[in-house]
Enzyme design. Structure first.
Site: not given
Ligand code: 13P
Length: 343
Positions: A177, A219
């Protein structure tokens, strides 16, 4: 390496038009969200809330996997069942957030680097033993005047790749991510440019660290204008820009892109995901999925407000948002039906 196992798990996480539910807020983040709604910021309330989510009937019809936090993966529900088993028994794959948070990057004012590599191998082995099958690490990239810097892209991409390689060694699918934040007044074009650079840097590092691309999930953020940008592009323009950016930067071997919501409203996140799937689902090599926290949880948390008597209404709202996002994966999300069903 557990090659086939990793590939199978990664594929399962994006199969059947389902997606991930992030319920891995750290205690400070969870408390910040509770405080806004007047919910007491205690362990008891954190537990009650996570139990409410895990016990939501029918959640697995739209949710393939749930990302837990260290505290939650060790939690037992009020009847003594480990929460992780509640999820597994309902058909949801358990995952775990393993980073130790974004900290100030030395020598780079206004920028962060995510920590948590020390002893990660041991922690991953324990999580795998507890039943986790995938893991998450979030890097944060800020857009600002002169930001991001090359040092920030590089440090975060390196850490993500080291984390991903360790996960695969332990048999856990890494959710990679790199989040370009929506905060600021920058344009959609600037978000595009920064996200493309961030993703190219990340995939270069993943390659250097010999990460199996077929056994991971990306992600990322969608390509959106900053929250304070005066020009807010249409849903269709966001969808087009997002796909164009990923076609430039994400290898076809990656099985799935599971977007974060990043502070978009629940409805907008579903609408944008829907627009991407309507136009591009049959053209792109990766599944266009979701891994939302706020965009799935927020209406439910507001309805619950820390009161046991609101549990069923909150679970209904959670299911509703999860279902909307499954529809968005199919390109069948209808904002008008969403509004009626949510009321
Ligand atoms: P949000 O969808 O609230 O951005 O959170 C996703 C997430 O896991 C952030 O690390």
């Amino acid at each position: 390496m557990h090659k086939q196992q990793l590939i199978d798990t990664a594929r399962s996480l994006v199969a059947d038009d389902k997606g991930l539910l992030a319920m891995d807020e750290s205690n400070p983040t969870c408390h910040k969200r509770f405080a806004k709604l007047g919910i007491p910021q205690t362990q008891e309330y954190r537990f009650a809330y996570r139990e409410l989510i895990a016990k939501t009937p029918g959640l697995s019809e739209s949710i393939s996997g749930a990302i837990l936090y260290d505290e939650t993966i060790r939690q037992t529900t009020s009847d003594g069942t480990p929460l992780i088993n509640v999820l597994k028994n309902s058909g949801i794959i358990p995952g775990i957030k393993v980073d130790a948070g974004a900290k100030d990057l030395a020598g780079h004012p206004g920028e962060k680097v995510t920590e948590g590599l020390d002893k990660l191998r041991d922690r991953l082995a324990e999580y795998a033993q507890l039943g986790a099958r995938f893991a998450k690490w979030r890097a944060v990239i800020t857009i600002g005047s002169g930001l991001p810097t090359a040092g920030c892209y590089e440090a975060n991409a390196h850490a993500l790749a080291r984390y991903a390689a360790l996960c695969q060694e332990a048999g856990l699918v890494p959710i990679v991510e790199p989040e370009v934040l929506m905060d600021g007044s920058h344009s959609l074009a600037r978000c595009f440019e920064v996200t493309e650079e961030a993703l190219r840097t990340v995939f270069q590092q993943l390659y250097l660290q010999r990460v199996l691309l077929e056994g991971m999930i990306l992600k990322p953020n969608m390509i959106v204008p900053g929250l304070d940008c005066p020009i807010q592009e249409s849903v269709k323009e966001v969808a087009d820009a997002t796909i164009e950016c990923f076609q430039h930067s994400v290898p076809a071997a990656v099985p799935g892109i599971a977007f974060l919501s990043g502070g978009q409203s629940s409805e907008l996140a579903s609408a944008r995901l829907n627009a991407m799937n309507v136009k591009y689902k049959s053209q792109v090599p990766w599944a266009l999925a979701f891994s939302f926290a706020r965009a799935i949880q927020q209406p439910a948390m507001e309805l619950w407000s820390g009161k046991a008597e609101n549990t069923q209404a909150a679970q209904k709202a959670l299911n509703h948002r999860a279902k909307c996002n499954r529809e968005a994966r199919r390109g069948e999300y209808d904002p008008q039906i969403d509004a009626v069903d949510a009321s």
